[in-house]
Design an enzyme around this catalytic site. Sequence first.
Site, PDB file in Angstrom:
ATOM      1  CB  THR A   1      -0.908   0.003   1.252  1.00  0.00           C
ATOM      2  OG1 THR A   1      -1.412   1.316   1.473  1.00  0.00           O
ATOM      3  CG2 THR A   1      -0.153  -0.410   2.504  1.00  0.00           C
ATOM      4  CG  ASP A   2      -1.128   4.980  -0.923  1.00  0.00           C
ATOM      5  OD1 ASP A   2      -1.630   4.298   0.003  1.00  0.00           O
ATOM      6  OD2 ASP A   2      -1.752   5.894  -1.501  1.00  0.00           O
ATOM      7  CD  GLU A   3      -3.274   3.553   4.299  1.00  0.00           C
ATOM      8  OE1 GLU A   3      -3.149   3.586   5.537  1.00  0.00           O
ATOM      9  OE2 GLU A   3      -4.355   3.330   3.737  1.00  0.00           O
TER      10      GLU A   3
ATOM     11  CE1 TYR B   1      -3.298  -2.438   6.007  1.00  0.00           C
ATOM     12  CE2 TYR B   1      -3.147  -0.102   5.457  1.00  0.00           C
ATOM     13  CZ  TYR B   1      -3.274  -1.410   5.063  1.00  0.00           C
ATOM     14  OH  TYR B   1      -3.360  -1.714   3.722  1.00  0.00           O
TER      15      TYR B   1
ATOM     16  CE  LYS C   1      -0.148  -4.502   3.142  1.00  0.00           C
ATOM     17  NZ  LYS C   1      -0.604  -5.836   2.633  1.00  0.00           N
TER      18      LYS C   1
HETATM   19  P1  NAD Z   1      -9.970  -6.892   2.947  1.00  0.00           P
HETATM   20  O1  NAD Z   1      -9.896  -6.579   4.405  1.00  0.00           O
HETATM   21  O2  NAD Z   1     -11.217  -6.582   2.200  1.00  0.00           O
HETATM   22  O3  NAD Z   1      -9.683  -8.449   2.710  1.00  0.00           O
HETATM   23  C1  NAD Z   1      -8.677  -9.137   3.391  1.00  0.00           C
HETATM   24  C2  NAD Z   1      -8.880 -10.637   3.163  1.00  0.00           C
HETATM   25  O4  NAD Z   1      -7.828 -11.327   3.812  1.00  0.00           O
HETATM   26  C3  NAD Z   1     -10.191 -11.177   3.731  1.00  0.00           C
HETATM   27  O5  NAD Z   1     -10.799 -12.049   2.812  1.00  0.00           O
HETATM   28  C4  NAD Z   1      -9.759 -11.945   4.980  1.00  0.00           C
HETATM   29  O6  NAD Z   1     -10.613 -13.018   5.308  1.00  0.00           O
HETATM   30  C5  NAD Z   1      -8.374 -12.413   4.552  1.00  0.00           C
HETATM   31  N1  NAD Z   1      -7.503 -12.665   5.709  1.00  0.00           N
HETATM   32  C6  NAD Z   1      -7.275 -11.855   6.786  1.00  0.00           C
HETATM   33  N2  NAD Z   1      -6.416 -12.435   7.632  1.00  0.00           N
HETATM   34  C7  NAD Z   1      -6.060 -13.634   7.078  1.00  0.00           C
HETATM   35  C8  NAD Z   1      -5.182 -14.681   7.459  1.00  0.00           C
HETATM   36  N3  NAD Z   1      -4.485 -14.634   8.624  1.00  0.00           N
HETATM   37  N4  NAD Z   1      -5.053 -15.753   6.642  1.00  0.00           N
HETATM   38  C9  NAD Z   1      -5.757 -15.825   5.479  1.00  0.00           C
HETATM   39  N5  NAD Z   1      -6.606 -14.866   5.072  1.00  0.00           N
HETATM   40  C10 NAD Z   1      -6.753 -13.779   5.858  1.00  0.00           C
HETATM   41  O7  NAD Z   1      -8.718  -6.176   2.295  1.00  0.00           O
HETATM   42  P2  NAD Z   1      -8.573  -5.482   0.850  1.00  0.00           P
HETATM   43  O8  NAD Z   1      -9.043  -4.080   0.962  1.00  0.00           O
HETATM   44  O9  NAD Z   1      -9.115  -6.376  -0.174  1.00  0.00           O
HETATM   45  O10 NAD Z   1      -6.983  -5.417   0.740  1.00  0.00           O
HETATM   46  C11 NAD Z   1      -6.269  -6.510   0.182  1.00  0.00           C
HETATM   47  C12 NAD Z   1      -4.786  -6.199   0.230  1.00  0.00           C
HETATM   48  O11 NAD Z   1      -4.518  -5.003  -0.504  1.00  0.00           O
HETATM   49  C13 NAD Z   1      -4.250  -5.947   1.639  1.00  0.00           C
HETATM   50  O12 NAD Z   1      -2.992  -6.546   1.755  1.00  0.00           O
HETATM   51  C14 NAD Z   1      -4.137  -4.424   1.732  1.00  0.00           C
HETATM   52  O13 NAD Z   1      -3.110  -4.051   2.600  1.00  0.00           O
HETATM   53  C15 NAD Z   1      -3.828  -4.065   0.286  1.00  0.00           C
HETATM   54  N6  NAD Z   1      -4.276  -2.736  -0.167  1.00  0.00           N
HETATM   55  C16 NAD Z   1      -5.568  -2.348   0.023  1.00  0.00           C
HETATM   56  C17 NAD Z   1      -5.981  -1.114  -0.472  1.00  0.00           C
HETATM   57  C18 NAD Z   1      -7.416  -0.654  -0.320  1.00  0.00           C
HETATM   58  O14 NAD Z   1      -7.738   0.499  -0.675  1.00  0.00           O
HETATM   59  N7  NAD Z   1      -8.327  -1.470   0.135  1.00  0.00           N
HETATM   60  C19 NAD Z   1      -5.078  -0.268  -1.123  1.00  0.00           C
HETATM   61  C20 NAD Z   1      -3.747  -0.717  -1.289  1.00  0.00           C
HETATM   62  C21 NAD Z   1      -3.375  -1.962  -0.818  1.00  0.00           C
HETATM   63  P1  TYD Z   2     -10.506   4.375   4.823  1.00  0.00           P
HETATM   64  O1  TYD Z   2     -11.546   4.011   3.825  1.00  0.00           O
HETATM   65  O2  TYD Z   2     -10.554   3.770   6.178  1.00  0.00           O
HETATM   66  O3  TYD Z   2      -9.093   4.118   4.116  1.00  0.00           O
HETATM   67  P2  TYD Z   2      -7.594   4.561   4.593  1.00  0.00           P
HETATM   68  O4  TYD Z   2      -7.632   4.956   6.017  1.00  0.00           O
HETATM   69  O5  TYD Z   2      -6.829   3.296   4.377  1.00  0.00           O
HETATM   70  O6  TYD Z   2      -7.197   5.670   3.667  1.00  0.00           O
HETATM   71  O7  TYD Z   2     -10.549   5.956   5.013  1.00  0.00           O
HETATM   72  C1  TYD Z   2     -10.405   6.828   3.906  1.00  0.00           C
HETATM   73  C2  TYD Z   2     -10.400   8.231   4.462  1.00  0.00           C
HETATM   74  O8  TYD Z   2     -11.700   8.544   4.982  1.00  0.00           O
HETATM   75  C3  TYD Z   2      -9.436   8.431   5.616  1.00  0.00           C
HETATM   76  O9  TYD Z   2      -8.857   9.722   5.510  1.00  0.00           O
HETATM   77  C4  TYD Z   2     -10.317   8.340   6.859  1.00  0.00           C
HETATM   78  C5  TYD Z   2     -11.645   8.898   6.363  1.00  0.00           C
HETATM   79  N1  TYD Z   2     -12.863   8.338   7.000  1.00  0.00           N
HETATM   80  C6  TYD Z   2     -13.843   9.203   7.506  1.00  0.00           C
HETATM   81  O10 TYD Z   2     -13.704  10.446   7.469  1.00  0.00           O
HETATM   82  N2  TYD Z   2     -14.969   8.663   8.054  1.00  0.00           N
HETATM   83  C7  TYD Z   2     -15.163   7.308   8.125  1.00  0.00           C
HETATM   84  O11 TYD Z   2     -16.199   6.865   8.673  1.00  0.00           O
HETATM   85  C8  TYD Z   2     -14.156   6.436   7.593  1.00  0.00           C
HETATM   86  C9  TYD Z   2     -14.307   4.951   7.645  1.00  0.00           C
HETATM   87  C10 TYD Z   2     -13.022   7.003   7.033  1.00  0.00           C
END
Ligand code: NAD
Ligand code: TYD
Length: 353
Positions: free
Chosen positions: A136-138, A161, A165
């Site tokens: 992630t970019d975070e 988090y 990562k």
């Molecule tokens: P999510 O929380 O929707 O899904 C996570 C999945 O991992 C779930 O299906 C969960 O059951 C599974 N999981 C959790 N712990 C586990 C374990 N110990 N063993 C096996 N499976 C397990 O997450 P997401 O938003 O789909 O993100 C997927 C990946 O992409 C993550 O690694 C996250 O850091 C990365 N990512 C997410 C975003 C975003 O905007 N959502 C952006 C950049 C990177």
């Molecule tokens: P989120 O979807 O949790 O993603 P991330 O923290 O990984 O960027 O949050 C996106 C942005 O929205 C973040 O700046 C936090 C803000 N946010 C709110 O203002 N209200 C909310 O209820 C949530 C869940 C997030």
Amino acid sequence: MKKTYLVTGGAGFIGSNFIHYMLKKYDDISIVNLDKLTYAGNLENLKEVEDDPRYSFVQADIRDKEAVTKVFKENQIDYVVNFAAESHVDRSISNPEIFVETNVLGTVNLLNCAKNAWLIGDDQYREGVKYLQVSTDEVYGALGKEGFFMETTPLCPHSPYSSSKASADLFVKAYFDTYHFPMNITRCSNNYGPYQFPEKLIPLIMNNTMGHKELPVYGDGMQVRDWLYVEDHCKAIDMVIRGGVLGEVYNIGGHNERPNIFIVKTIIGYIKEHVDDTVSEDLIRHVTDRKGHDRRYGIDPTKIKNALGWYPETTFEVGIKKTLQWYLDHEDWMKNVTSGDYQNYYKRMYANR
Ligand code: NAD
Ligand code: TYD
């Protein structure tokens, strides 16, 4: 030649989108989805492919050495794509330990199992195999008003988090540096699209607006995220698996920076126009800010564009409409994921804000 993917966390938001994307795009692949099915994992996301002979599911924890080794023994895995993670910043602030367990220890276990399965000699691996860590970019921390994250930007995570990562990324890099283990890392900006669990901003605001519930905006709502439609992320991962130079990191983002308050108002506007003209911005409630809240994220995608020819196909204006309409068309999905435990989570999370 037919390739076999081990996709971990495939029942979550991005993982399930990736499985759909890949099975639509390629006939000659098979995918083993290994997922623990935590609160964020949902097999309903994969209903359409559950009978596809190219797809199989294993319920297991990525930390479980025996279970992961068994998958490698029973399948000739060519690629590992590790999506499995605890992914929500707010949960990491209240309960950091599980983030270390899954995101760090889980990744190290996967690396070990893949290394053991693929090793054919001293630092020699089976031809063509690769491990891709979905990061992630975070991990780069936060930006001020100017500038973008590049692959060379130093890691400076702030939340539990993003720290977990970043730690995982360092282990993946260490496996390359120490064992010549074949890997890539991708670092993507915020995704949006179908199947996102409504603890994250867009589906949460969507669900609350539909239910005429208050819309919690952290602090002044002027924090900026760089939004990418999930299918464009899936496309980038596919391209990195196929064309990424071993050992390299690729940032993924489409220059779609928007302040949170803009996103919230866009959602209200869409619902007002298409579903319910009684909703209004009066639902917005500015609540206590997230601890250590990163002010701005912004990706510089020059490397992946130049090296692999990736570009985002879906503009924010098109993607957000598609996404909101998907949630409207899948009311049952939202009802299912917001029943039971979700209600307790929501109360706990928002009671004291
Ligand atoms: P999510 O929380 O929707 O899904 C996570 C999945 O991992 C779930 O299906 C969960 O059951 C599974 N999981 C959790 N712990 C586990 C374990 N110990 N063993 C096996 N499976 C397990 O997450 P997401 O938003 O789909 O993100 C997927 C990946 O992409 C993550 O690694 C996250 O850091 C990365 N990512 C997410 C975003 C975003 O905007 N959502 C952006 C950049 C990177
Ligand atoms: P989120 O979807 O949790 O993603 P991330 O923290 O990984 O960027 O949050 C996106 C942005 O929205 C973040 O700046 C936090 C803000 N946010 C709110 O203002 N209200 C909310 O209820 C949530 C869940 C997030």
